[in-house]
Scaffold this active site. Structure first.
Site, mmCIF file in Angstrom:
data_model
loop_
_atom_site.group_PDB
_atom_site.id
_atom_site.type_symbol
_atom_site.label_atom_id
_atom_site.label_comp_id
_atom_site.label_asym_id
_atom_site.label_seq_id
_atom_site.Cartn_x
_atom_site.Cartn_y
_atom_site.Cartn_z
ATOM 1 N NE ARG A 229 -4.252 -1.292 -0.065
ATOM 2 C CZ ARG A 229 -4.438 -2.208 -1.021
ATOM 3 N NH1 ARG A 229 -3.499 -2.429 -1.923
ATOM 4 N NH2 ARG A 229 -5.560 -2.882 -1.088
ATOM 5 C CG HIS A 277 -3.184 -0.125 -6.957
ATOM 6 N ND1 HIS A 277 -3.541 0.496 -5.788
ATOM 7 C CD2 HIS A 277 -3.290 -1.453 -6.714
ATOM 8 C CE1 HIS A 277 -3.872 -0.414 -4.880
ATOM 9 N NE2 HIS A 277 -3.724 -1.616 -5.432
HETATM 10 C C1 GLV Z 1 -5.215 -4.701 -4.501
HETATM 11 O O1 GLV Z 1 -4.657 -3.709 -4.181
HETATM 12 C C2 GLV Z 1 -5.760 -5.643 -3.570
HETATM 13 O O2 GLV Z 1 -5.908 -5.311 -2.387
HETATM 14 O O3 GLV Z 1 -6.071 -6.767 -3.968
#
Ligand code: GLV
Length: 314
Positions: A229, A277
């Site tokens: 994260r 991401h």
């Molecule tokens: C992606 O960020 C997830 O949490 O799967």
């Protein structure tokens, strides 16, 4: 009741509604799926599969019995102030999600270890030079976070002959892996990590954990990979370390603010490899099979798998 009646699932997705609906039709043909916000009679809904629920979503869900997270990370649920934390919240654990994360991290470990950024710079400059490369067995990779994803990565790194060490929140042995834990052992862990891979969840304890102070513990010319994260890393401190030369490079898939603001230096920094991401995205067909199996098991009296502990933050 989910236990002996029909399952009615509320779906609030990560913008892939149709793919999820098709996947549920395959895995659970008997399931009735309702798409947020067109949920019909909310009292009929007994389960929900969610990503980033708005607070009002839970207003009338009086008969909700279980919540499934679309993501492996559950911060998009836990930051929702109305989340009914007394209900079971099931984390997404599915094989394609795990495989994708392992691939992404291995790709960057190999890129850094095999000096690809430097070789690429040399190629563009038409500069022919044989760089000295250490074998994997002489490189220590530190994996921060030893959940399903971190452990799967550690196993593959070990198979490729890297020296692998792990860091986790609390004590606990892991077969074949040297494990550090807690604040007291963080420095010793960082001092050994020539390539650091952050795969921790975002919690009160992990936010900003990778900062000027902890980065200064890394060996000279270390690399950081963050696929956990964004808020694990203090981005300003990271850029400073890169600019000062104490850190050799970073691969970042997650950011303090997402989407990454257009004026962020991280888009174009010469030592940063940024991706939006996408390290690993839940694969609806296998995810729906996982949910189908969890509901079947529950109906046979078995406990829900991979339960989130809201108090712990993941
Ligand atoms: C992606 O960020 C997830 O949490 O799967």
């Amino acid at each position: 009741m989910l236990e002996d009646g029909k399952a009615v699932m509320l779906l609030k997705t990560d913008a892939r509604d149709k793919i999820w609906i098709d996947a549920f039709a395959q895995a659970m043909p008997e399931l009735e799926v309702r798409l947020w916000p067109d949920m019909g009679d909310p009292s009929e809904i007994n389960c929900a599969l969610l990503w980033g629920p708005p607070p009002e979503l839970f207003d009338a869900l009086d008969n909700l019995e279980v919540i499934f997270s679309i993501g492996a990370g559950v911060d998009s649920l836990l930051t929702c102030p109305t989340l009914p934390t007394h209900l079971p919240i099931v984390r997404m654990v599915e094989p394609e999600l795990t495989a994708g994360m392992v691939e992404f991290c291995l790709f960057h470990v190999l890129r850094f270890h095999r000096l690809m950024p430097q070789l690429e710079t040399n190629r563009i400059a038409r500069h022919w030079e044989e760089l000295t490369q250490a074998p994997a067995s002489e490189i220590t990779v530190g994996v921060m976070g030893l959940g399903v994803l971190g452990m799967a990565l550690a196993r593959q790194l070990t198979a490729l002959r890297y020296q692998v060490i792990g860091y986790r929140r609390g004590p606990g042995e892991v077969d074949g892996l040297e494990v550090f834990h807690g604040e007291a052992q963080l420095e010793a862990f960082m001092r050994r990590s020539e390539i650091l891979v952050a795969l921790m969840p975002s919690t009160q304890e992990t936010r900003g954990l990778i900062n000027s102070r902890t980065l200064s513990w890394l060996p000279p010319t270390a690399y950081v990979i963050n696929a956990g994260r964004g808020d694990l890393v203090n981005e300003r401190d990271l850029v400073k370390a890169l600019d000062e030369g104490s850190l050799a490079g970073a691969a970042l898939d997650v950011f303090e603010t997402e989407p990454l603001p257009r004026d962020s230096v991280l888009w174009t920094h010469a030592k940063v490899y940024m991706t939006p991401h996408v390290a690993s995205i839940t694969h609806p067909p296998t995810a729906c099979r996982y949910i189908a199996e969890a509901i079947d098991d529950f109906r046979q009296g078995k406990p829900w798998p991979n339960l989130v502990e809201p108090g712990r933050g993941y």
